[in-house]
Write a protein that holds these residues in place. Structure first.
Motif, PDB file in Angstrom:
ATOM      1  N   SER A 280       0.855  -1.186   0.000  1.00  0.00           N
ATOM      2  CA  SER A 280       0.000   0.000   0.000  1.00  0.00           C
ATOM      3  C   SER A 280       0.891   1.235   0.000  1.00  0.00           C
ATOM      4  O   SER A 280       1.754   1.384   0.867  1.00  0.00           O
TER       5      SER A 280
ATOM      6  N   THR B 261       0.806   5.347   0.102  1.00  0.00           N
ATOM      7  CA  THR B 261      -0.123   6.398   0.536  1.00  0.00           C
ATOM      8  C   THR B 261       0.531   7.774   0.467  1.00  0.00           C
ATOM      9  O   THR B 261       1.513   8.046   1.161  1.00  0.00           O
ATOM     10  N   ASN B 262      -0.001   8.622  -0.403  1.00  0.00           N
ATOM     11  CA  ASN B 262       0.439  10.022  -0.516  1.00  0.00           C
ATOM     12  C   ASN B 262       1.955  10.154  -0.629  1.00  0.00           C
ATOM     13  O   ASN B 262       2.573  11.040  -0.015  1.00  0.00           O
TER      14      ASN B 262
ATOM     15  N   SER C 177      -0.687   7.417  -4.618  1.00  0.00           N
ATOM     16  CA  SER C 177      -1.342   6.404  -3.791  1.00  0.00           C
ATOM     17  C   SER C 177      -1.874   5.275  -4.666  1.00  0.00           C
ATOM     18  O   SER C 177      -2.499   5.526  -5.702  1.00  0.00           O
TER      19      SER C 177
ATOM     20  N   GLN D 117      -2.572   0.532  -4.396  1.00  0.00           N
ATOM     21  CA  GLN D 117      -2.377  -0.720  -3.678  1.00  0.00           C
ATOM     22  C   GLN D 117      -2.075  -1.840  -4.664  1.00  0.00           C
ATOM     23  O   GLN D 117      -2.497  -1.793  -5.818  1.00  0.00           O
TER      24      GLN D 117
END
Length: 245
Positions: A6, A8-9, A24, A26
């Motif tokens: 994952s 994220t940002n 971002s 997954q």
């Protein structure tokens, strides 16, 4: 289906210049995500961040729900790489066999899919898995063809049964036959080993065939995160129609 990776940002700046901004996405278990975009869009930098070779300026990366890299001893076994120029990633003074066995010798994992009781067993099993004759591993890297050294790099990456492999331009410089064989090999490895892939490429047909989702980068920004290339916006469609980035 659980998430292996994952992001994220994720932001990366170098000398106050933004290379990547707020990325971002997954990667699910046993699936592939493609990363495409023009040269200079940040693809390779993103791959190096995922591998922990660069430190993000902001944002976070999670491997199996845990912050990565964390410095724990065995976490790097879970994620391996096949670099854009595989020949350059091999020690020219070592046999291909020794380079392939290096990760196994470092980690000494308990293997689930490769029933190897010795290094010789493992070499034989890996050679079979990537479709090469084991005797080729006794050669030095420069003695193998482009397709052979690419397969040897994949053998090294899977030798410790990682959960994910990041591959940067895995079909670049290969002839049509070698390219088709690499695609078939990756499909087979995903089915048999359950490995997830992050595939960085200019090759749209390659991405279309292998990836459940594609991240499209432009100047360090994600302009599309799509399950079908044809569903992307105008920027993506321009290159889909051209057949290349």
């Amino acid at each position: 289906m659980s998430s292996v990776l994952s992001v994220t940002n994720l932001t990366y700046q170098m000398k106050e210049r933004s290379i990547l901004s707020n990325i971002s996405f997954q990667v699910m278990a046993k699936s592939s995500v493609g990363i495409i975009g023009e040269s200079g869009s940040g693809k390779t930098t993103l791959g190096r961040l995922i591998l922990g070779l660069l430190e993000p300026s902001h944002g976070a990366i999670f491997l199996h729900g845990k912050a990565f890299p964390s410095g724990q001893q065995n976490e790097r076994r879970a994620i391996q790489a096949v670099f854009q120029h595989p020949l350059a990633s091999f020690n020219p003074e070592w046999s291909v066999r020794d380079s392939i066995l290096e990760p196994f010798r470092c980690h000494r994992p308990i293997l689930r899919h490769f029933p190897a009781t010795s290094e010789e067993d493992l070499i034989t099993t890996l050679a079979d898995a990537v479709g090469l004759e084991a005797r080729l591993f006794d050669r030095f890297p420069h003695q193998l063809s482009g397709g052979q050294i690419q397969r040897a790099a994949i053998a090294r990456a899977i030798s410790i049964e990682p959960d994910m492999i990041v591959m940067d331009e895995p079909t670049t410089g290969l002839d049509v036959v070698s390219r088709a064989r690499i695609i078939e090999l990756l499909e087979h490895l995903q089915q048999t080993l359950g490995v997830s892939f992050v595939l960085i490429s200019h090759d749209i047909d390659f991405i279309r065939r292998l990836c459940a989702e594609t991240l499209v980068l432009r100047d360090g920004h994600a302009v599309d995160v799509i399950d079908r290339l044809e569903s992307g916006g105008s920027y993506t469609q321009r290159f889909v129609e051209a057949g290349t980035w």
